[in-house]
Design an enzyme around this catalytic site. Structure first.
Site, PDB file in Angstrom:
ATOM      1  N   ASP A 141       0.778  -1.248   0.000  1.00 31.30           N
ATOM      2  CA  ASP A 141       0.000   0.000   0.000  1.00 31.30           C
ATOM      3  C   ASP A 141       0.810   1.299   0.000  1.00 31.30           C
ATOM      4  OD1 ASP A 141      -1.881  -2.023   0.372  1.00 31.30           O
ATOM      5  OD2 ASP A 141      -2.309  -1.491   2.446  1.00 31.30           O
ATOM      6  N   LYS A 173      -6.513  -5.177  -2.894  1.00 32.31           N
ATOM      7  CA  LYS A 173      -7.079  -5.747  -1.673  1.00 32.31           C
ATOM      8  C   LYS A 173      -7.969  -4.727  -0.974  1.00 32.31           C
ATOM      9  CE  LYS A 173      -3.186  -4.776   1.495  1.00 32.31           C
ATOM     10  NZ  LYS A 173      -3.867  -3.971   2.493  1.00 32.31           N
ATOM     11  N   CYS A 177      -1.672  -2.279   8.171  1.00 28.82           N
ATOM     12  CA  CYS A 177      -1.558  -3.297   7.113  1.00 28.82           C
ATOM     13  C   CYS A 177      -0.258  -4.095   7.184  1.00 28.82           C
ATOM     14  CB  CYS A 177      -1.750  -2.659   5.743  1.00 28.82           C
ATOM     15  SG  CYS A 177      -3.431  -2.013   5.514  1.00 28.82           S
TER      16      CYS A 177
END
Length: 179
Positions: free
Chosen positions: A13, A75, A108
């Site tokens: 990310d 995701k 994350c």
């Protein structure tokens, strides 16, 4: 020690405005781009994830340009391991040592590390390639990952650890990259 034949890099990310506002963002993005290039010199696979790109935006250009022959895994889960496509691609590599880089350390990256550890993977977090919106959250995320069994490393430490010898074309390319 890390062995290049057993290792995979997972990028989590590094996207949009969030990548620009995390603590020490320029430094972290520069290191992620450097690590991405370095593992490609060593023929190490990269698994690249994006959290809800329609909302957060695409991966930062400085990193995405190093991955031109790849597409990110989209995701919506915090942990990459909760995304079946990620698990499938990770298993296809046949590698059990995972280098983690990305954003945010305490969400994350942390949740991915926990699930990887629970599923028999060795995890090393690139401390100079992770960040959160606040330094404190990043620090807490790193501490908790270490308490759960993850190791901490850095771009240069990991690259030279996987090289093991100071000669040859890969050594020359890595040395040039880290200077």
């Amino acid at each position: 020690m890390l062995q290049k034949e057993e290792t995979v890099l997972v990028l989590i990310d590094v996207q949009g405005k969030l990548a620009e506002i995390v603590d020490n963002s320029e430094f972290v993005i520069h290191n992620i781009a450097k690590m991405t290039e370095g593992v490609q010199i060593l023929d190490i696979p990269v698994l690249w994830l994006e959290q809800y790109p329609k909302g957060l935006g695409p991966t930062t250009e400085k990193v995405a340009q190093k991955l031109q022959n790849q597409k990110p895994i989209e995701k919506i889960t915090f942990s990459a391991y909760d995304t079946p496509e990620f698990v499938e691609q990770l298993e296809k590599t046949g590698r059990k040592k995972v280098l983690l880089a990305g954003i945010e350390t305490h969400i994350c990256v942390y949740q991915t590390a926990v699930h990887l550890l629970q599923n028999g993977y060795e995890v090393e977090v690139l401390a100079d390639c992770v960040s959160s919106r606040t330094a404190k959250n990043s620090e807490i995320g790193l501490q908790k990952m270490m308490q759960l069994g993850a190791k901490v490393t850095s771009v240069e430490m990991a690259l030279f650890e996987m090289l093991q010898v100071a000669k040859g074309d890969q050594f020359k390319a890595i040395s040039k990259l880290v200077k």
